[in-house]
Scaffold this motif. Structure first.
Motif, PDB file in Angstrom:
ATOM      1  N   GLY A   1      -6.847  32.801 -24.459  1.00 50.88           N
ATOM      2  CA  GLY A   1      -7.818  33.462 -25.323  1.00 50.88           C
ATOM      3  C   GLY A   1      -8.788  32.486 -25.948  1.00 50.88           C
ATOM      4  N   LEU A   2      -9.168  31.456 -25.199  1.00 47.44           N
ATOM      5  CA  LEU A   2     -10.046  30.438 -25.758  1.00 47.44           C
ATOM      6  C   LEU A   2     -11.500  30.838 -25.616  1.00 47.44           C
ATOM      7  CD1 LEU A   2      -8.290  27.236 -24.378  1.00 47.44           C
ATOM      8  CD2 LEU A   2      -8.024  28.289 -26.606  1.00 47.44           C
ATOM      9  N   ALA A   3     -12.332  30.325 -26.488  1.00 49.41           N
ATOM     10  CA  ALA A   3     -13.779  30.542 -26.425  1.00 49.41           C
ATOM     11  C   ALA A   3     -14.466  29.200 -26.389  1.00 49.41           C
ATOM     12  CB  ALA A   3     -14.234  31.345 -27.646  1.00 49.41           C
ATOM     13  N   TYR A   4     -15.794  29.210 -26.258  1.00 46.46           N
ATOM     14  CA  TYR A   4     -16.553  27.976 -26.213  1.00 46.46           C
ATOM     15  C   TYR A   4     -16.136  27.059 -27.371  1.00 46.46           C
ATOM     16  CZ  TYR A   4     -19.903  30.180 -23.025  1.00 46.46           C
ATOM     17  OH  TYR A   4     -20.507  30.795 -21.969  1.00 46.46           O
ATOM     18  N   GLY A   5     -15.994  25.785 -27.037  1.00 45.51           N
ATOM     19  CA  GLY A   5     -15.779  24.780 -28.061  1.00 45.51           C
ATOM     20  C   GLY A   5     -14.329  24.635 -28.484  1.00 45.51           C
ATOM     21  N   GLN A   6     -13.429  25.533 -28.047  1.00 49.18           N
ATOM     22  CA  GLN A   6     -12.044  25.400 -28.411  1.00 49.18           C
ATOM     23  C   GLN A   6     -11.316  24.530 -27.403  1.00 49.18           C
ATOM     24  OE1 GLN A   6     -11.546  29.851 -29.092  1.00 49.18           O
ATOM     25  NE2 GLN A   6     -10.278  29.015 -30.718  1.00 49.18           N
ATOM     26  N   HIS A   7     -10.065  24.214 -27.719  1.00 46.95           N
ATOM     27  CA  HIS A   7      -9.321  23.250 -26.921  1.00 46.95           C
ATOM     28  C   HIS A   7      -9.052  23.750 -25.507  1.00 46.95           C
ATOM     29  CE1 HIS A   7      -6.543  20.076 -25.933  1.00 46.95           C
ATOM     30  NE2 HIS A   7      -5.663  20.994 -25.551  1.00 46.95           N
ATOM     31  N   ILE A   8      -9.238  22.873 -24.543  1.00 46.76           N
ATOM     32  CA  ILE A   8      -8.919  23.137 -23.148  1.00 46.76           C
ATOM     33  C   ILE A   8      -7.981  22.045 -22.679  1.00 46.76           C
ATOM     34  CG2 ILE A   8      -9.863  23.205 -20.796  1.00 46.76           C
ATOM     35  CD1 ILE A   8     -12.350  24.477 -21.904  1.00 46.76           C
ATOM     36  N   ASP A   9      -7.054  22.395 -21.825  1.00 44.27           N
ATOM     37  CA  ASP A   9      -6.105  21.428 -21.293  1.00 44.27           C
ATOM     38  C   ASP A   9      -6.865  20.198 -20.782  1.00 44.27           C
ATOM     39  OD1 ASP A   9      -4.465  20.005 -19.351  1.00 44.27           O
ATOM     40  OD2 ASP A   9      -3.088  21.703 -19.488  1.00 44.27           O
ATOM     41  N   PRO A  10      -6.499  18.991 -21.235  1.00 42.72           N
ATOM     42  CA  PRO A  10      -7.210  17.774 -20.823  1.00 42.72           C
ATOM     43  C   PRO A  10      -7.254  17.575 -19.308  1.00 42.72           C
ATOM     44  CG  PRO A  10      -5.785  17.305 -22.686  1.00 42.72           C
ATOM     45  CD  PRO A  10      -5.455  18.707 -22.240  1.00 42.72           C
TER      46      PRO A  10
ATOM     47  N   LYS B   1     -10.664  17.037 -17.220  1.00 39.63           N
ATOM     48  CA  LYS B   1     -10.895  15.855 -16.386  1.00 39.63           C
ATOM     49  C   LYS B   1     -11.165  16.240 -14.940  1.00 39.63           C
ATOM     50  CE  LYS B   1      -8.051  12.708 -19.171  1.00 39.63           C
ATOM     51  NZ  LYS B   1      -6.798  11.906 -19.202  1.00 39.63           N
ATOM     52  N   ALA B   2     -10.518  17.307 -14.485  1.00 39.11           N
ATOM     53  CA  ALA B   2     -10.725  17.740 -13.104  1.00 39.11           C
ATOM     54  C   ALA B   2     -12.149  18.207 -12.858  1.00 39.11           C
ATOM     55  CB  ALA B   2      -9.743  18.857 -12.747  1.00 39.11           C
ATOM     56  N   GLN B   3     -12.761  18.827 -13.854  1.00 43.39           N
ATOM     57  CA  GLN B   3     -14.124  19.328 -13.694  1.00 43.39           C
ATOM     58  C   GLN B   3     -15.171  18.265 -13.988  1.00 43.39           C
ATOM     59  OE1 GLN B   3     -15.247  22.482 -12.524  1.00 43.39           O
ATOM     60  NE2 GLN B   3     -16.981  21.099 -12.400  1.00 43.39           N
ATOM     61  N   ALA B   4     -14.855  17.325 -14.890  1.00 46.76           N
ATOM     62  CA  ALA B   4     -15.830  16.296 -15.263  1.00 46.76           C
ATOM     63  C   ALA B   4     -16.220  15.455 -14.044  1.00 46.76           C
ATOM     64  CB  ALA B   4     -15.246  15.410 -16.356  1.00 46.76           C
ATOM     65  N   GLY B   5     -17.427  14.929 -14.078  1.00 44.61           N
ATOM     66  CA  GLY B   5     -17.910  14.093 -12.987  1.00 44.61           C
ATOM     67  C   GLY B   5     -19.405  14.230 -12.822  1.00 44.61           C
TER      68      GLY B   5
ATOM     69  N   GLU C   1     -19.289  15.256 -18.918  1.00 48.34           N
ATOM     70  CA  GLU C   1     -18.372  14.327 -19.571  1.00 48.34           C
ATOM     71  C   GLU C   1     -17.264  15.078 -20.309  1.00 48.34           C
ATOM     72  OE1 GLU C   1     -21.192  12.256 -21.980  1.00 48.34           O
ATOM     73  OE2 GLU C   1     -21.929  11.034 -20.305  1.00 48.34           O
ATOM     74  N   THR C   2     -16.270  14.332 -20.776  1.00 50.75           N
ATOM     75  CA  THR C   2     -15.135  14.946 -21.459  1.00 50.75           C
ATOM     76  C   THR C   2     -15.257  14.892 -22.982  1.00 50.75           C
ATOM     77  OG1 THR C   2     -13.907  12.859 -21.340  1.00 50.75           O
ATOM     78  CG2 THR C   2     -13.571  14.452 -19.548  1.00 50.75           C
ATOM     79  N   GLY C   3     -16.269  14.202 -23.491  1.00 52.95           N
ATOM     80  CA  GLY C   3     -16.465  14.145 -24.933  1.00 52.95           C
ATOM     81  C   GLY C   3     -16.962  15.479 -25.470  1.00 52.95           C
ATOM     82  N   THR C   4     -16.641  15.777 -26.705  1.00 51.04           N
ATOM     83  CA  THR C   4     -17.056  17.055 -27.284  1.00 51.04           C
ATOM     84  C   THR C   4     -18.503  17.001 -27.758  1.00 51.04           C
ATOM     85  OG1 THR C   4     -16.178  16.392 -29.437  1.00 51.04           O
ATOM     86  CG2 THR C   4     -14.729  17.674 -27.991  1.00 51.04           C
ATOM     87  N   ALA C   5     -19.136  18.160 -27.761  1.00 55.15           N
ATOM     88  CA  ALA C   5     -20.507  18.325 -28.236  1.00 55.15           C
ATOM     89  C   ALA C   5     -20.601  19.729 -28.809  1.00 55.15           C
ATOM     90  CB  ALA C   5     -21.511  18.132 -27.105  1.00 55.15           C
TER      91      ALA C   5
END
Length: 230
Positions: free
Chosen positions: A19-28, A32-36, A54-58
């Motif tokens: 039940g997550l929405a934008y900006g909430q925690h996602i499994d690291p 990492k799998a999507q970042a690149g 990137e994996t940093g938050t914004a």
């Protein structure tokens, strides 16, 4: 042919279950799998640009870089400030005010792309390549050969696409027996992957490399094989 790892589907499932929405925690691991670094480019072969997710938050999601390279080919995307999962198996690019600039939708077995009249793809690309290959750009005569230069078959790709989304091809009369028996008659391009197909269900996939030629995809197994343009 390039095949898309179903990591977006996994991300979507995680979002829906939790039940997550934008900006909430996602499994690291999902993050990492999507970042690149990806090429964002029109499906019709127009010039694109590269962005790094990137994996940093914004604000509104996760940080990205490289958007300045979009100023000329895709100026609207130069305003990208962050990226995020959309909760349905896709990825969105948003500006500093959280306005969605591009929504890339998951297509099973295909690169994710927008639903615009001329779709934009978000796809891993060979170094130095700034646009997607098309049927018309690949039409012509190619040689199927081993890395040492041993020629196995001449392949002529026709650029006229039929109703099934494939185009005709013809093989030279001197093909090696192991190629001739596959009886390839049509070909297909999807992202940076090219597939030769026969009427009996036979197929052989290739991935584009930086010089514009193709190497047999590793998923196919067997000896290395290339398609080299004349």
């Amino acid at each position: 042919m390039i095949r898309i790892i179903p990591r977006l589907a996994a991300a979507a499932a995680a979002l829906l279950v939790c039940g997550l929405a934008y900006g909430q925690h996602i499994d690291p691991d999902i993050l990492k799998a999507q970042a690149g670094t990806y090429l964002v480019a029109p499906e019709d072969g127009g010039a694109g640009c590269r962005m790094t997710l990137e994996t940093g938050t914004a604000i509104g999601g996760y940080s990205l870089s490289g958007q300045d390279s979009c100023a000329k080919p895709l100026p609207a995307l130069a305003e990208s400030y962050a990226w995020n999962f959309d909760g349905n198996g896709g990825v969105v690019l948003i500006d500093a005010l959280r306005k969605v600039l591009a929504r890339f939708v998951e297509n099973e077995g295909s690169p994710i792309k927008t639903e615009d009249r001329v779709p934009l793809l978000l796809i891993a690309a060979p170094d130095g390549v700034d646009r997607l290959p098309t049927f018309s750009s690949l039409a012509g005569t190619w040689t199927m050969q081993r890395p040492d230069g041993e020629k196995l078959c001449g392949v002529t790709l026709d650029g006229h696409v039929n109703a099934d989304g494939n185009a005709p091809l013809s093989l030279s009369g001197d093909c090696a027996a192991n190629v001739a028996r596959l009886k390839f008659t049509v070909w297909h391009i999807e992202g940076f992957g090219l597939t030769l197909m026969g009427g009996d269900g036979s197929s052989l996939g290739f991935d584009m490399r930086a010089d514009g030629n193709f190497d047999k995809t590793k998923d196919e197994g067997g000896k290395p094989l290339s398609l080299v343009r004349h």
